[in-house]
Write an enzyme that holds these catalytic residues in place. Sequence first.
Site, PDB file in Angstrom:
ATOM      1  N   LYS A   1     -39.951  67.853 -20.774  1.00  0.00           N
ATOM      2  CA  LYS A   1     -39.565  69.038 -21.515  1.00  0.00           C
ATOM      3  C   LYS A   1     -40.816  69.770 -21.977  1.00  0.00           C
ATOM      4  O   LYS A   1     -41.842  69.102 -22.153  1.00  0.00           O
ATOM      5  CB  LYS A   1     -38.668  68.721 -22.716  1.00  0.00           C
ATOM      6  CG  LYS A   1     -39.078  67.548 -23.612  1.00  0.00           C
ATOM      7  CD  LYS A   1     -40.407  67.516 -24.329  1.00  0.00           C
ATOM      8  CE  LYS A   1     -40.877  68.644 -25.182  1.00  0.00           C
ATOM      9  NZ  LYS A   1     -42.235  68.360 -25.775  1.00  0.00           N
TER      10      LYS A   1
ATOM     11  N   TYR B   1     -36.517  70.474 -29.583  1.00  0.00           N
ATOM     12  CA  TYR B   1     -35.673  69.366 -30.058  1.00  0.00           C
ATOM     13  C   TYR B   1     -34.666  69.869 -31.094  1.00  0.00           C
ATOM     14  O   TYR B   1     -33.503  69.451 -31.106  1.00  0.00           O
ATOM     15  CB  TYR B   1     -36.529  68.263 -30.684  1.00  0.00           C
ATOM     16  CG  TYR B   1     -37.343  67.472 -29.690  1.00  0.00           C
ATOM     17  CD1 TYR B   1     -36.813  66.356 -29.068  1.00  0.00           C
ATOM     18  CD2 TYR B   1     -38.647  67.835 -29.387  1.00  0.00           C
ATOM     19  CE1 TYR B   1     -37.552  65.612 -28.162  1.00  0.00           C
ATOM     20  CE2 TYR B   1     -39.404  67.103 -28.487  1.00  0.00           C
ATOM     21  CZ  TYR B   1     -38.858  65.999 -27.875  1.00  0.00           C
ATOM     22  OH  TYR B   1     -39.591  65.267 -26.976  1.00  0.00           O
TER      23      TYR B   1
HETATM   24  P1  NDP Z   1     -51.741  65.423 -22.364  1.00  0.00           P
HETATM   25  O1  NDP Z   1     -52.645  66.551 -22.613  1.00  0.00           O
HETATM   26  O2  NDP Z   1     -51.983  64.161 -23.112  1.00  0.00           O
HETATM   27  O3  NDP Z   1     -51.727  65.055 -20.815  1.00  0.00           O
HETATM   28  C1  NDP Z   1     -51.569  66.024 -19.821  1.00  0.00           C
HETATM   29  C2  NDP Z   1     -52.232  65.520 -18.541  1.00  0.00           C
HETATM   30  O4  NDP Z   1     -51.985  66.455 -17.516  1.00  0.00           O
HETATM   31  C3  NDP Z   1     -53.746  65.404 -18.625  1.00  0.00           C
HETATM   32  O5  NDP Z   1     -54.192  64.194 -19.202  1.00  0.00           O
HETATM   33  C4  NDP Z   1     -54.134  65.511 -17.181  1.00  0.00           C
HETATM   34  O6  NDP Z   1     -53.946  64.242 -16.577  1.00  0.00           O
HETATM   35  C5  NDP Z   1     -53.071  66.434 -16.599  1.00  0.00           C
HETATM   36  N1  NDP Z   1     -53.562  67.793 -16.375  1.00  0.00           N
HETATM   37  C6  NDP Z   1     -53.636  68.392 -15.163  1.00  0.00           C
HETATM   38  N2  NDP Z   1     -54.110  69.627 -15.278  1.00  0.00           N
HETATM   39  C7  NDP Z   1     -54.385  69.828 -16.581  1.00  0.00           C
HETATM   40  C8  NDP Z   1     -54.927  70.913 -17.300  1.00  0.00           C
HETATM   41  N3  NDP Z   1     -55.281  72.074 -16.719  1.00  0.00           N
HETATM   42  N4  NDP Z   1     -55.084  70.774 -18.642  1.00  0.00           N
HETATM   43  C9  NDP Z   1     -54.718  69.649 -19.252  1.00  0.00           C
HETATM   44  N5  NDP Z   1     -54.194  68.573 -18.617  1.00  0.00           N
HETATM   45  C10 NDP Z   1     -54.033  68.659 -17.280  1.00  0.00           C
HETATM   46  O7  NDP Z   1     -50.265  65.958 -22.618  1.00  0.00           O
HETATM   47  P2  NDP Z   1     -48.965  65.124 -22.975  1.00  0.00           P
HETATM   48  O8  NDP Z   1     -48.961  63.871 -22.212  1.00  0.00           O
HETATM   49  O9  NDP Z   1     -48.830  65.038 -24.436  1.00  0.00           O
HETATM   50  O10 NDP Z   1     -47.822  66.130 -22.463  1.00  0.00           O
HETATM   51  C11 NDP Z   1     -47.533  66.280 -21.078  1.00  0.00           C
HETATM   52  C12 NDP Z   1     -46.104  66.806 -20.934  1.00  0.00           C
HETATM   53  O11 NDP Z   1     -45.202  65.865 -21.486  1.00  0.00           O
HETATM   54  C13 NDP Z   1     -45.832  68.115 -21.661  1.00  0.00           C
HETATM   55  O12 NDP Z   1     -44.966  68.909 -20.907  1.00  0.00           O
HETATM   56  C14 NDP Z   1     -45.132  67.691 -22.951  1.00  0.00           C
HETATM   57  O13 NDP Z   1     -44.256  68.673 -23.457  1.00  0.00           O
HETATM   58  C15 NDP Z   1     -44.384  66.461 -22.489  1.00  0.00           C
HETATM   59  N6  NDP Z   1     -44.195  65.500 -23.554  1.00  0.00           N
HETATM   60  C16 NDP Z   1     -42.951  65.001 -23.783  1.00  0.00           C
HETATM   61  C17 NDP Z   1     -42.731  64.103 -24.783  1.00  0.00           C
HETATM   62  C18 NDP Z   1     -41.373  63.554 -25.008  1.00  0.00           C
HETATM   63  O14 NDP Z   1     -41.168  62.896 -26.034  1.00  0.00           O
HETATM   64  N7  NDP Z   1     -40.420  63.754 -24.122  1.00  0.00           N
HETATM   65  C19 NDP Z   1     -43.811  63.668 -25.668  1.00  0.00           C
HETATM   66  C20 NDP Z   1     -45.093  64.210 -25.314  1.00  0.00           C
HETATM   67  C21 NDP Z   1     -45.279  65.103 -24.300  1.00  0.00           C
HETATM   68  P3  NDP Z   1     -54.939  63.708 -15.435  1.00  0.00           P
HETATM   69  O15 NDP Z   1     -56.271  63.581 -16.107  1.00  0.00           O
HETATM   70  O16 NDP Z   1     -54.333  62.415 -15.083  1.00  0.00           O
HETATM   71  O17 NDP Z   1     -54.912  64.699 -14.323  1.00  0.00           O
END
Ligand code: NDP
Length: 410
Positions: A182, A267
């Site tokens: 989401k 949410y």
């Molecule tokens: P993070 O910033 O922690 O992780 C995102 C990851 O995406 C990065 O670590 C990287 O992984 C990859 N990535 C690829 N391109 C980019 C870019 N240009 N900038 C930043 N990151 C990039 O985010 P979250 O894990 O917190 O969130 C990710 C998704 O999950 C979002 O859509 C968020 O809304 C959703 N989410 C849902 C939750 C829930 O409870 N359902 C809780 C938290 C988040 P890599 O280094 O491996 O390429």
Amino acid sequence: MTLRCLRQADLKCCCFQGNVQQHSCPANLRKVSMSLQPFYPSSGYTRRGFTKSAALALGLGAVLPWKQNPMATPTYPSLPQDEKLGIALVGMGNYATNQLAPALKETQLCKLAGIVTGTPAKATMWQERQPDLEGHIYNYDTFDRIAEDEAIDIVYVVLPNSMHAEYTIRAAKAGKHVICEKPMAVSVAECQAMIDACEAANRKLYIGYRLHYEPHNVEAMRLGQENVFGDMKYIHNAFGFRIGDPTQWRLKKALAGGGALMDVGIYALQAARYVTGEEPVEVTAQEYKTDPVKFAEVDETLTWQLTFPSGCVANCSTSYAARAERLYAAAENGWLELRPAYGYGGIQGQTSEGPMDFPHVNQQAHHMDAIAESIINGHDLLIDGYEGMRDMRVIEAIYESIETGAPVSL
Ligand code: NDP
């Protein structure tokens, strides 16, 4: 593994965690899905009356009293490791690393079978942590090769919001089922394109709405949709937190699509929809900014009001500057409240009749197992692409109302 390997007869027994019902052998997953199906219809919130039929299906003979109804969390008989559906996590950030990957150690029907990361050090770390990932680690350039990877059945997109559409569509074209975090995307048009791509590829699309597998929230759905306290009249929902690092993608419009609303306000919005079981017909919204520099590109604090066809109204808020977490719904003869309401754990519920008493569950594990089960048994879940698009439709209307200063009809 491939779906062909799964045989219903392999699935020996099941139980509903925290519930009075216990199936013993030789039950199979189809029986599980038949029992659960009424709680997860695919076509929107039409669950009024479902509890009774589900209770009857379970042999309970009557509508369950709310204290006995944590049916969000079925548990399944564990498949052998080599027969579980393989999930590839795409984007190894905080949520994938600290919530989803650990949850995949608790799942019965699916497992971590691949990762996609743009960070070589993470690829190395995961290869060391889980040696059987060798040959199943991709980056964003090699992602499409996942099509040839038979170990991967489901691609789980956990990237910044504006990347959801692209990777969902690429995953569907690679022949994989998709779970997308989401918010589903950053516009209704993108949501529609994702749905179209998955339908064209005959693949399923699910959204990461984990609270549909959290007992307090499921009970809030039942109490509201079943009119247990009479007609629902008004709802006050809020979800906000104080965001840190000013350089993060969540504060960049091109990656996040929006601010607090897209991230956590969704949410509060979803909860208003699932407590009423209705789709709003009108929205009015307001925006407030106390730090225009930090929040130059995205919303900081928003409030919005929804009107539902029954006449129920919801007043919701979200913020990247203030901490709030509540679901409150008032009906003619009683009320329900979850506070905190939307986190991974620690959710507390009470009603005008007394406190809720449900166990903590691993929502992510239940969510992914329910998805795997629906793929295995070939049925739909409510948490599909259409459900993600319903939220996005309201989110677009909220932004439009802020822009125009006028109510928006839906
Ligand atoms: P993070 O910033 O922690 O992780 C995102 C990851 O995406 C990065 O670590 C990287 O992984 C990859 N990535 C690829 N391109 C980019 C870019 N240009 N900038 C930043 N990151 C990039 O985010 P979250 O894990 O917190 O969130 C990710 C998704 O999950 C979002 O859509 C968020 O809304 C959703 N989410 C849902 C939750 C829930 O409870 N359902 C809780 C938290 C988040 P890599 O280094 O491996 O390429």
